[in-house]
Each structure stands twice: as C-alpha cells, then as structure tokens.
Design a protein around this motif. Sequence first.
Motif, PDB file in Angstrom:
ATOM      1  N   PHE A  92       0.647  -1.136   0.167  1.00 33.12           N
ATOM      2  CA  PHE A  92       0.015   0.313   0.300  1.00 33.12           C
ATOM      3  C   PHE A  92       0.720   1.287   0.294  1.00 33.12           C
ATOM      4  CE2 PHE A  92      -3.634  -2.302   2.429  1.00 33.12           C
ATOM      5  CZ  PHE A  92      -3.766  -3.165   0.975  1.00 33.12           C
ATOM      6  N   ASP A  93       0.281   2.561  -0.854  1.00 38.50           N
ATOM      7  CA  ASP A  93       0.608   3.586  -0.319  1.00 38.50           C
ATOM      8  C   ASP A  93      -0.007   4.176   0.944  1.00 38.50           C
ATOM      9  OD1 ASP A  93      -1.789   4.453  -1.837  1.00 38.50           O
ATOM     10  OD2 ASP A  93      -0.825   5.102  -3.209  1.00 38.50           O
ATOM     11  N   ASN A  95      -1.919   6.578   1.293  1.00 39.20           N
ATOM     12  CA  ASN A  95      -3.338   7.035   1.437  1.00 39.20           C
ATOM     13  C   ASN A  95      -4.388   5.813   1.178  1.00 39.20           C
ATOM     14  OD1 ASN A  95      -2.904   9.842   0.968  1.00 39.20           O
ATOM     15  ND2 ASN A  95      -2.389   9.754  -1.289  1.00 39.20           N
ATOM     16  N   SER A  96      -3.740   4.346   0.272  1.00 43.47           N
ATOM     17  CA  SER A  96      -4.152   3.490   0.528  1.00 43.47           C
ATOM     18  C   SER A  96      -4.306   2.368   1.802  1.00 43.47           C
ATOM     19  CB  SER A  96      -3.852   2.384  -0.896  1.00 43.47           C
ATOM     20  OG  SER A  96      -3.747   3.029  -2.159  1.00 43.47           O
ATOM     21  N   PHE A 100      -7.831   1.681   3.392  1.00 42.84           N
ATOM     22  CA  PHE A 100      -8.695   0.493   3.414  1.00 42.84           C
ATOM     23  C   PHE A 100      -8.572  -0.360   5.157  1.00 42.84           C
ATOM     24  CE2 PHE A 100      -6.718  -3.687   6.070  1.00 42.84           C
ATOM     25  CZ  PHE A 100      -7.038  -3.830   5.850  1.00 42.84           C
TER      26      PHE A 100
END
Length: 249
Positions: A92-93, A95-96, A100
């Motif tokens: 993930f970055d 923001n992701s 989540f």
Amino acid sequence: VYPPSKSKAPLPSSAAHSSHQRRPEKPLRSSPCGSSGEIPSSDLISRFVKQSNMAAASSSSTESPKTTTERRGIPGAQFVEDVETYLTQTGFDVNSALAFLQERLQQYKLVEMKLLAQQRDLQAKIPDIEKCLDVVATLEAKKGTGEALIADFEVSEGIYSRACIEDNDSVCLWLGANVMLEYSCEEATLLLKKNLENAKASLEVLIADLQFLRDQVTVTQVTIARVYNWDVHQRRIRQIAASSPSKDS
C-alpha cells in the motif's frame, strides 16, 4: 404465560385470535418465552469477513500469529509497530493504507451496532423469562389448595383486566409468530429454565464479542494515527531536504 381457558375472565384479544395448539412432540424454538436464546448467524459479520479477507490478502502471509487472532469470524486488527515495514509488506501507499484502515474501522462499527442490538434484545428477554417462571411457580404453589388465584393481566397497552384462576395443570406459552402452545406446569418450568440458561450464556458471549470488537477498534484507530503521523513526518523530511540545496546556493 397464560393459564388455559378455565379462567373466568377472557384472555386478551391478541391471545384469542392467535393459534392455540397442543404442544407437538418437538416444541417450536422461536419466541420470547420459547426461544433458546441462541445468537442468530449474522450476514453482516459474514460480509465483513469476506471484505476483510479480500482487502488483506496481500498482507496475510506476513502478519505475525499474534496479530491474526479472530473471534467467531471477526478478524483481529493488526498492530503496526513499523509503518514503513507495514507499507512495504502490504504494497500500500499511505493513502491506500489509510483508506483500507478507515474501511475496516467502519466495518467494526457496523458489526458492533449489530451485536449491541442483539444484546438489547437478550437483556429485555431475560426479565420476561424470569417473570414467566415466577407466574408458573405461583400457579404450582396454588395447585391443590382450593384457593383461586386473582390476577390482573394486560389486555392492551395500559389496559388491564382481572381474572380468577382456578386449579390448573397446564399453562400456555407464547412462542412467537402469533402462536401459543399449551404445556404442563412441569414442562413449562423445565423449558423456561433451559431458555433462561441459554439466554444468559448467549449474553455472556455477546459481551465478550463486544469487548473484543472494542479492542480491535482501538488498535485500528491507533494504527490510523501512526500511519498518518508517519506520513506527516516523511513530508517534513522531504521539505527540509528540498529546501537545503536552495539555501546552500
């Protein structure tokens, strides 16, 4: 709990129009009085588990055993000690990862609301079962004494009528779905005691589930804060690094 039709006063209209049947070989299991007190399976929890498993599929192999605990199908939240390692393992970055975690937090909240509703239902049902047991015990105590029992029963909300109950060997229990069945006093006592035990056991399980959920909510909120603060710290480092060459020049 209602005595059979030997009462000199009429039963409430809702009882008169309901299905009044003799107890079958296997009693029905849905009711305020006839319910077993078991917690029904929750579609919401099933959807929650599926969504969580899909979202966390990329990181499931790297989580440590202590962070993958679950309770009755509700997955545990992973405590992130090192944010950079967490982002690398999950792919993930920032923001992701935040999206989540926020989604999982909302899922925990939805499941918590579902369990709280079940808890309120059980907390209302247990006193009703105890009152039914008291009524059956009173009828049994009056049996054989030749003394009639004078009782007030509710016809509708706020409206009561008085009944003279003579010796009775059986009582009628509401089983839900507008159905009433007749039991002997002994059978009614055994059934109500069993349902009371089941309801109390189910309530204990619900309380433990809610405590588990609250712990997962706390862990998830802490993780969100750690990821966000780490991102802010990294941005400041990049800003300082970007401004350093201009100052040197």
